[in-house]
Design an enzyme around this catalytic site. Sequence first.
Site: not given
Length: 496
Positions: A254, A224, A338
């Site tokens: 992910d 993402h 992230s």
Amino acid sequence: MDEKEKDLNENTEKESTPRKEVEDTLHTPESSQPVQETPIVEGVTPEGEKFAGATEEAAEASSTHAFFEEASKEPAKPAPGPRRTGNAGGGVPPNRVTTGGSGSGNGQPPKRGKHFVGYFLTALIGVIIGGLIIFFVAWDNGDNADNSSTNGNKASKVEKVSVNTTSDVTKAVDKVQDAVVSVLNYQSTASLDGTTTSEKEASSGSGVIYKKENGKAYIVTNNHVVADANKLEVTFTNGKKSEAKLLGTDEWNDLAVLEIDDKNVTTVASFGDSDSLKLGEPAIAIGSPLGTEFSGSVTQGIISGLNRAVPVDTNGDGTEDWEADVIQTDAAINPGNSGGALINIEGQVIGINSMKISMENVEGISFAIPSNTVEPIIEQLETKGEVERPSLGVSLRDVDTIPETQQQNILKLPDNVDYGAMVQQVVSGSAADKAGLKQYDVIVELNGEKVTNSMTLRKILYGDEVKIGDKVKVKYYRDGKEKSTDIQLEAAKTTT
């Protein structure tokens, strides 16, 4: 008036003239009349008052003289001659200076006492000694004042304290920090009139350099973080930048892998064993929360949970379509973290930070993809650009999202079956097509494990128990009847 009173008045009248002359002489030091010195002419009266015209030095000397005279405890002998005379000299103190003329007696000053020279020398020595004492005391006090001021400055001076604090945490961070980078996602934006486009930073995250060889370096980050990017750029801890190439992504876990030139790479991270983690052991998160301004931020916590299954929406349609197996930690992970590293106390990467629960009444629940899940996936992304997984070749819909009337009228499920994954579409020539599966079939079991929805089916299919080429048994309902078939699993691309 008798004769005595008459004589007394006459004497008083005669005395006024010489007294006036004496005072004139004292106020006129340069008088042409010769001044007769007396034993104790220092400018101070016996009563302690300063004579008119007397200097400060004379007054001080007289005081010193009086002090030593009293200290000698030997009464001073009066000057020869009477204190009072029957003529004009009567009533004049012996230490006053008189001038010659009528009414002045014989015109000679009183004789000096025999101790005058001793007193004078004593007074002079006392004045000298006193002056020296005062001088040295003042000088010493000045030095003390300077020293006191210096010492005071030293005492009040605030010195910087340099403490070399090294701990297991700082050592762990030192091993990995330079291997954690910021990843910038640039996307094209059109001008208001639509005639031109430009690339602007749309989002940012973090990444971890895990490999360096043949002039290239490889970075793992989240899918993402790089989604929909037209251009990707990496910023190092020293501020240097490098353009990155996207090698491949895995939306289910992910993950994504980037390739860069290795000229600015100084540190490469190593992976630890996430299966050996224990609850409560230290966990340290490193990344760039809120963008490059806070790059290299370090937060510390513990391992709060293992083997957590967290439902996620991979395609952004509002429906949870995957269940991520993750590590739970209370180390702060914020937007921008992230793709960054979660490390253990040895400085090994045990997870890739991925998500957190963000709610008003929730604090300190963050998740990372375990390193043992990450390594085989990024190896495939690096070498093949995709992850090959077993596939049935169908699209699915959860039974619990289908209205009850349709479950009964179209699917014709028994009353005790309100779960499963309905086949929405069969890909022609796929493993499911070859096994005879059709639209509206409801799969309730795969390889001996219960299937409650499409998420659990994927978990079984993408797990470690089955591989591409394996034959698995499938149980399903068709028109209200339970059936089963064997399906030989085929490879599917990540995007399928």
